[in-house]
Design a protein around this motif. Structure first.
Motif, PDB file in Angstrom:
ATOM      1  N   TYR A 168       0.650   4.234  -2.636  1.00  0.00           N
ATOM      2  CA  TYR A 168       0.356   5.586  -2.141  1.00  0.00           C
ATOM      3  C   TYR A 168       1.396   6.586  -2.641  1.00  0.00           C
ATOM      4  CZ  TYR A 168      -0.549   9.423   1.088  1.00  0.00           C
ATOM      5  OH  TYR A 168      -0.824  10.659   1.622  1.00  0.00           O
ATOM      6  N   GLN A 222      -7.747   7.152  -6.551  1.00  0.00           N
ATOM      7  CA  GLN A 222      -8.533   6.028  -6.074  1.00  0.00           C
ATOM      8  C   GLN A 222      -7.858   4.685  -6.330  1.00  0.00           C
ATOM      9  OE1 GLN A 222     -11.524   6.446  -4.362  1.00  0.00           O
ATOM     10  NE2 GLN A 222     -10.719   8.530  -4.395  1.00  0.00           N
ATOM     11  N   PRO A 238      -7.157   2.332  -2.905  1.00  0.00           N
ATOM     12  CA  PRO A 238      -8.321   1.617  -2.351  1.00  0.00           C
ATOM     13  C   PRO A 238      -8.840   0.515  -3.268  1.00  0.00           C
ATOM     14  CG  PRO A 238      -8.574   3.982  -2.078  1.00  0.00           C
ATOM     15  CD  PRO A 238      -7.378   3.783  -2.947  1.00  0.00           C
ATOM     16  N   ALA A 284       0.824  -1.209   0.000  1.00  0.00           N
ATOM     17  CA  ALA A 284       0.000   0.000   0.000  1.00  0.00           C
ATOM     18  C   ALA A 284       0.854   1.253   0.000  1.00  0.00           C
ATOM     19  CB  ALA A 284      -0.931  -0.010   1.205  1.00  0.00           C
ATOM     20  N   LYS A 315      -8.626  -3.566  -2.249  1.00  0.00           N
ATOM     21  CA  LYS A 315      -9.846  -4.369  -2.125  1.00  0.00           C
ATOM     22  C   LYS A 315      -9.840  -5.519  -3.130  1.00  0.00           C
ATOM     23  CE  LYS A 315     -12.220  -0.238  -0.573  1.00  0.00           C
ATOM     24  NZ  LYS A 315     -13.177   0.852  -0.899  1.00  0.00           N
ATOM     25  N   CYS A 325      -6.837   4.405   3.770  1.00  0.00           N
ATOM     26  CA  CYS A 325      -6.316   3.032   3.739  1.00  0.00           C
ATOM     27  C   CYS A 325      -4.939   2.961   4.358  1.00  0.00           C
ATOM     28  CB  CYS A 325      -6.272   2.520   2.306  1.00  0.00           C
ATOM     29  SG  CYS A 325      -7.886   2.253   1.552  1.00  0.00           S
ATOM     30  N   LEU A 330     -13.593   2.352   3.313  1.00  0.00           N
ATOM     31  CA  LEU A 330     -12.634   3.437   3.118  1.00  0.00           C
ATOM     32  C   LEU A 330     -12.602   3.859   1.657  1.00  0.00           C
ATOM     33  CD1 LEU A 330      -9.727   2.153   5.398  1.00  0.00           C
ATOM     34  CD2 LEU A 330     -11.734   3.519   6.013  1.00  0.00           C
ATOM     35  N   LYS A 331     -12.576   5.156   1.430  1.00  0.00           N
ATOM     36  CA  LYS A 331     -12.695   5.692   0.073  1.00  0.00           C
ATOM     37  C   LYS A 331     -11.410   6.304  -0.467  1.00  0.00           C
ATOM     38  CE  LYS A 331     -17.146   4.848   0.169  1.00  0.00           C
ATOM     39  NZ  LYS A 331     -17.708   3.712  -0.611  1.00  0.00           N
ATOM     40  N   THR A 332     -10.485   6.645   0.399  1.00  0.00           N
ATOM     41  CA  THR A 332      -9.298   7.361  -0.051  1.00  0.00           C
ATOM     42  C   THR A 332      -8.030   6.572   0.245  1.00  0.00           C
ATOM     43  OG1 THR A 332      -8.929   8.539   2.037  1.00  0.00           O
ATOM     44  CG2 THR A 332     -10.478   9.534   0.437  1.00  0.00           C
ATOM     45  N   ALA A 333      -6.979   6.908  -0.511  1.00  0.00           N
ATOM     46  CA  ALA A 333      -5.683   6.275  -0.295  1.00  0.00           C
ATOM     47  C   ALA A 333      -5.149   6.606   1.093  1.00  0.00           C
ATOM     48  CB  ALA A 333      -4.704   6.729  -1.375  1.00  0.00           C
ATOM     49  N   ILE A 380     -11.563  -2.561   5.485  1.00  0.00           N
ATOM     50  CA  ILE A 380     -11.083  -1.646   4.443  1.00  0.00           C
ATOM     51  C   ILE A 380     -12.207  -1.221   3.504  1.00  0.00           C
ATOM     52  CG2 ILE A 380      -9.589  -1.539   2.385  1.00  0.00           C
ATOM     53  CD1 ILE A 380      -7.973  -1.258   4.869  1.00  0.00           C
ATOM     54  N   ARG A 381     -13.188  -2.061   3.323  1.00  0.00           N
ATOM     55  CA  ARG A 381     -14.224  -1.824   2.316  1.00  0.00           C
ATOM     56  C   ARG A 381     -14.878  -0.450   2.403  1.00  0.00           C
ATOM     57  NH1 ARG A 381     -18.613  -6.431   1.519  1.00  0.00           N
ATOM     58  NH2 ARG A 381     -18.694  -6.114   3.776  1.00  0.00           N
TER      59      ARG A 381
END
Length: 322
Positions: free
Chosen positions: A265, A272, A275, A261, A279, A311, A305-308, A302-303
């Motif tokens: 990142y 996006q 994430p 990750a 997933k 996460c 979560l919307k942003t890097a 994690i599901r």
């Protein structure tokens, strides 16, 4: 006996190749396909899909990386193969197996299994253009809708000059639905004289034993099985040597997930991509051959979560002190 990491578009990219080959046991791997249409591709395209070029076409662990091309124009494929070789690509692989509808719609990947004569012309044209010391290989499925042209396709690849053929033991219409028809790989081996590499539905050490027994192939290529269980090649290698190896503990796997990750990142902190990729990977890690309970719980966490950044923050907290 060799174990290869399969090329998988949108899944086995450079960060994933690095993570899996760092685990040990993999002998070589192949890039995601480079799509070739009607022109010579710019250098950044090759560098983006194969950043290992900067490291002598090897992953951080020293595992060789081959470059894969996909297309249907023999001359343009040959032109781009030469460009890749000029960048140092040690082996060129041709894709005749991708089942993606968007690829097949443009006469690429598995769609070419309906045209053995064109397959032979593609391989022959690329082989003739390449320096003699650069191997050319190919990957195919058993067919498009059925197996009526399986042997014709395999023979076309050999006649064109492929030095080895990897066979994914399903048709295009089969997609990734089990089972994989390993017995067909054995039949192909009887028809061609070049080495054949078996591929499809290898998730465990026992699967590796069975695919080799049924197909008769020494060498095996693994895709989703290694993504779901990155230490599988190491387990296989130990089994082949009559040794025992402890499966990777989830705590260690979690640290590797966090490092993966971090790399994503750093490349795209505001997008996006992280994430979505995380997933996607966790869905495979939670399969029975992976860590179904632990990865399943992580996926549930994690599901939402919307942003890097979110996460990254969650994984940093989860791995704190490890």
């Amino acid at each position: 006996m060799q174990i290869a990491l399969a090329p998988m578009e949108g899944l086995v990219d450079a960060p994933m190749r690095e993570l899996i080959t760092d685990m040990g046991g993999v002998d070589w791997c192949v890039t995601e396909f480079v799509r070739v249409t009607d022109s010579a591709l710019p250098w950044p395209t090759f560098r983006r899909l194969a950043p290992e070029h900067a490291g002598d076409w090897r992953t951080r662990a020293g595992v060789p990386v081959r470059l894969q091309l996909l297309g249907s124009d023999p001359e343009r494929l040959a032109e781009n193969a030469l460009r890749a070789v000029s960048l140092g690509a040690p082996v060129i692989d041709l894709n005749f197996g991708c089942p993606a509808p968007t690829v097949n719609k443009h006469r690429g990947g598995a769609a070419l299994l309906q045209e053995p004569a064109l397959m032979q012309r593609i391989v022959g044209t690329v082989r003739q253009a390449l320096p003699a010391n650069v191997p050319l290989t190919a990957k195919m499925r058993l067919g498009f809708a059925d197996t009526s042209l399986t042997f014709d396709c395999a023979q076309a690849l050999e006649d064109g000059g492929a030095a080895a053929i990897t066979v994914h033991a399903r048709t295009k219409l089969d997609g990734y639905r089990p089972p994989a028809h390993w017995e067909w790989i054995a039949r192909i081996r009887e028809r061609v004289s070049v080495p054949v590499i078996a591929n499809g539905e290898v998730w465990t050490v026992d699967d590796w034993r069975r695919i080799r027994a049924v197909s008769g192939c020494e060498d095996v290529m693994i895709g989703r099985g290694l993504v779901a269980r990155p230490d599988l090649a190491r387990q296989i290698r130990a089994a082949a040597n009559g040794e025992e190896v402890e499966p990777l503990p989830w705590a260690d796997m979690l640290v590797r997930i966090a490092a993966f990750a971090e790399r994503l990142y750093a490349a795209d902190p505001d997008g996006q991509y992280l994430p979505a990729r995380l997933k996607q990977w966790l869905k495979l890690l939670r399969l029975p051959s992976g860590w179904p309970d632990e990865a399943g719980r992580l996926f549930d966490d994690i599901r939402p979560l919307k942003t890097a950044a979110a996460c990254r923050q969650w994984l940093a907290a989860a791995t704190a002190g490890r």
